[in-house]
Design an enzyme around this catalytic site. Structure first.
Site, PDB file in Angstrom:
ATOM      1  N   LYS A 168      -2.605   6.660   1.112  1.00 55.73           N
ATOM      2  CA  LYS A 168      -2.504   7.002   2.535  1.00 55.73           C
ATOM      3  C   LYS A 168      -1.559   8.191   2.675  1.00 55.73           C
ATOM      4  O   LYS A 168      -0.378   8.024   2.978  1.00 55.73           O
ATOM      5  CB  LYS A 168      -2.043   5.796   3.348  1.00 55.73           C
ATOM      6  CG  LYS A 168      -2.539   5.847   4.796  1.00 55.73           C
ATOM      7  CD  LYS A 168      -2.355   4.524   5.498  1.00 55.73           C
ATOM      8  CE  LYS A 168      -2.742   4.604   6.951  1.00 55.73           C
ATOM      9  NZ  LYS A 168      -4.175   4.617   7.201  1.00 55.73           N
ATOM     10  N   GLU A 212     -16.450   6.500   3.486  1.00 59.90           N
ATOM     11  CA  GLU A 212     -15.870   5.905   4.684  1.00 59.90           C
ATOM     12  C   GLU A 212     -15.889   6.894   5.835  1.00 59.90           C
ATOM     13  O   GLU A 212     -16.328   8.028   5.682  1.00 59.90           O
ATOM     14  CB  GLU A 212     -14.452   5.382   4.429  1.00 59.90           C
ATOM     15  CG  GLU A 212     -13.427   6.453   4.122  1.00 59.90           C
ATOM     16  CD  GLU A 212     -11.994   5.898   4.077  1.00 59.90           C
ATOM     17  OE1 GLU A 212     -11.607   5.117   4.970  1.00 59.90           O
ATOM     18  OE2 GLU A 212     -11.261   6.268   3.146  1.00 59.90           O
ATOM     19  N   ARG A 265       0.828  -1.196   0.000  1.00 60.95           N
ATOM     20  CA  ARG A 265       0.000   0.000   0.000  1.00 60.95           C
ATOM     21  C   ARG A 265       0.869   1.257   0.000  1.00 60.95           C
ATOM     22  O   ARG A 265       0.551   2.244  -0.659  1.00 60.95           O
ATOM     23  CB  ARG A 265      -0.949  -0.015   1.200  1.00 60.95           C
ATOM     24  CG  ARG A 265      -2.002   1.069   1.140  1.00 60.95           C
ATOM     25  CD  ARG A 265      -3.076   0.866   2.180  1.00 60.95           C
ATOM     26  NE  ARG A 265      -2.564   0.992   3.534  1.00 60.95           N
ATOM     27  CZ  ARG A 265      -3.272   0.729   4.636  1.00 60.95           C
ATOM     28  NH1 ARG A 265      -4.520   0.316   4.547  1.00 60.95           N
ATOM     29  NH2 ARG A 265      -2.744   0.878   5.828  1.00 60.95           N
TER      30      ARG A 265
HETATM   31  C1  PLP Z   1      -5.300   3.887   7.484  1.00 58.95           C
HETATM   32  C2  PLP Z   1      -6.711   4.207   7.127  1.00 58.95           C
HETATM   33  C3  PLP Z   1      -7.765   3.283   7.311  1.00 58.95           C
HETATM   34  C4  PLP Z   1      -7.591   1.962   7.996  1.00 58.95           C
HETATM   35  O1  PLP Z   1      -6.754   1.087   7.290  1.00 58.95           O
HETATM   36  P1  PLP Z   1      -6.155  -0.186   8.030  1.00 58.95           P
HETATM   37  O2  PLP Z   1      -5.173  -0.732   7.051  1.00 58.95           O
HETATM   38  O3  PLP Z   1      -7.261  -1.124   8.294  1.00 58.95           O
HETATM   39  O4  PLP Z   1      -5.526   0.309   9.288  1.00 58.95           O
HETATM   40  C5  PLP Z   1      -9.029   3.645   6.872  1.00 58.95           C
HETATM   41  N1  PLP Z   1      -9.269   4.856   6.311  1.00 58.95           N
HETATM   42  C6  PLP Z   1      -8.292   5.765   6.133  1.00 58.95           C
HETATM   43  C7  PLP Z   1      -8.627   7.065   5.521  1.00 58.95           C
HETATM   44  C8  PLP Z   1      -6.987   5.472   6.535  1.00 58.95           C
HETATM   45  O5  PLP Z   1      -6.021   6.379   6.370  1.00 58.95           O
END
Ligand code: PLP
Length: 339
Positions: A183, A219, A80
Site C-alpha cells: 500500500k 483490481e 499490512r
Molecule cells: C487500500 C486498497 C484497497 C482496499 O483495501 P481495504 O483493506 O479493503 O480497504 C484495494 N485496492 C488498493 C489498491 C488499495 O490501496
C-alpha cells in the site's frame, strides 16, 4: 460531541483536535506524542518526498447501535503496513505500537466520532514516511509514523446504489513484479490519470487487467474485484493486487452464506460476460455493486444484477458486525473503551 452535518460531510479532510506521531532514530522508535499541529517539519531532501518512500493504511471506527466505538480488524492493517514497509526497506512500527497509537488518537478525537444512524464514521489514516535527508536513492535511517483521523460521511448517499465502471485500456496500475501488493503512494501516482479520465467520463472506477498480458483481471483503482456466479465468490489471485481487508472479510462472509470461495486467476475475455454479480470492495464503501462495465476496446457494455442478492447480503452482514448489530463471531472488532 461536535455539531457537524454528519450526513453531508463527504470524504474530505476535516480538522480534528490532534494527530499522533512517533519517530524512528538510531535504530529505534521513540515515544508517541499527540500534537495539534497539522504540518510536518520535514527536510527538503527527505526520501519520502523524492523517492516515494511512503506507505499508508486506511481503517474506520464505527459508533455502534449499543453506543460502543468499534475499530474494524485493525491488526490486519498493522500487519499490512509492516509488509508494505518491508517491501520498501523501511522501519515499521510493531503491531502493538500501531494499535496503541490508533487507540490513543481515536480517544483524543472521540468528539469527532459520528453518531450511530448517520452512516458516517471516523476514518483512520496511518502514514509512514522516510525522513532522512538523502540525495542518492537509498533507504532512510529515520522515519515518522503518524496517524490522523477525520470524520467521513456515508459512502452511499442514495442507498446501496449500482455504479458504472470502465475497463482501463491505456494505463497499468502495477507491474507483475512491482509494488502492487504494497500500500504505497506510488501505486496511486501510477493510476491518477486513469482515475481522473474515468471520472471525467462518468465512471466511478476503472478496472485494471494484469500488466504483462492484459489477460487476467487484477483490481479496480483503489478497490478489489469480486464476482458471484453459480454459488461461488470469485476473486483474482495475482501478485500485483493489494490484499484488501474488506475482500478478506467478504470471503469469510461468503463462506458463511454457503458460497464456495474461488481465489484464482480470472481470464477477462472468457469470464467477464458470465458473472451474475460484480463488486468493488474496500474500506471506503465496503461494496460498490457494479451495474455496468464498459469495455472501450470493443465498445461494449456488460451488465450485472446490482445490487445483487449476495452482494446485498454480504454488505449487510459486514455492516451489522461493524455497527454492533450482529454477533462478531469472527472477532473482527476492537471496542475502544471509555468513549
Ligand atoms: C487500500 C486498497 C484497497 C482496499 O483495501 P481495504 O483493506 O479493503 O480497504 C484495494 N485496492 C488498493 C489498491 C488499495 O490501496
Amino acid at each position: 460531541m461536535k455539531e457537524l452535518d454528519w450526513k453531508n460531510i463527504g470524504f474530505g479532510y476535516v480538522k480534528t483536535n490532534c494527530n499522533i506521531r512517533c519517530e524512528f532514530h538510531n535504530g529505534q522508535w521513540g515515544e508517541p506524542y499527540l500534537t495539534s499541529d497539522e504540518f510536518l517539519p520535514l527536510h527538503i531532501a527527505a526520501t519520502s518526498l523524492h523517492y516515494g518512500q511512503e506507505v499508508f493504511e486506511g481503517a474506520k471506527v464505527f459508533r455502534g447501535v449499543d453506543g460502543k466505538a468499534r475499530l474494524f480488524r485493525i491488526e490486519e492493517n498493522a500487519r499490512r503496513m509492516k509488509a508494505s514497509a518491508d517491501y520498501l526497506l523501511m522501519a515499521a512500527p510493531s503491531e502493538e505500537l500501531f494499535i496503541d497509537m490508533c487507540e490513543k488518537v481515536i480517544r483524543a478525537n472521540a468528539d469527532f466520532l459520528p453518531p450511530y444512524g448517520t452512516g458516517a464514521s471516523l476514518y483512520v489514516r496511518p502514514l509512514l514516511i522516510g525522513t532522512t535527508a538523502e540525495v542518492g536513492v537509498k533507504t532512510a535511517r529515520d522515519y515518522m509514523f503518524l496517524i490522523f483521523v477525520t470524520p467521513v460521511g456515508p459512502y452511499f448517499k442514495n442507498g446501496f446504489a449500482p455504479i458504472d465502471v470502465v475497463l482501463e485500456k491505456l494505463h497499468d496500475r502495477a507491474a507483475p513484479r512491482g509494488t502492487g501488493q504494497a500500500k504505497v503512494g506510488g501505486n496511486y501516482a501510477a493510476s491518477i490519470q486513469a482515475g481522473a479520465f474515468a471520472h471525467e467520463r462518468g465512471f466511478s472506477n476503472e478496472l485494471y487487467l494484469d500488466a504483462a498480458e492484459q489477460k487476467y483481471i487484477d483490481e479496480f483503482g483503489a478497490a478489489n474485484f469480486f464476482a458471484i456466479r453459480d454459488g461461488a465468490y470469485i476473486t483474482p489471485l495475482s501478485r500485483s493486487v493489494l490484499g484488501s481487508i474488506t475482500n478478506k472479510s467478504l470471503r469469510t462472509l461468503a463462506e458463511d452464506l454457503g458460497l464456495r470461495v474461488e481465489d484464482r486467476k480470472i481470464e477477462y475475455e472468457k469470464e467477464i460476460a458470465t458473472f451474475d454479480e460484480v463488486g468493488a470492495c474496500g474500506t471506503a464503501a465496503v461494496i460498490s455493486p457494479v451495474g455496468r462495465l464498459y469495455d472501450p476496446n470493443k465498445d461494449k457494455w456488460y451488465e450485472y444484477d446490482a445490487p445483487g442478492k449476495y452482494s446485498t447480503m454480504m454488505f449487510h452482514a459486514l455492516q451489522d458486525i461493524q455497527y454492533g448489530r450482529a454477533e462478531d463471531k469472527h472477532g473482527w472488532t476492537r471496542i475502544i473503551e471509555g468513549i
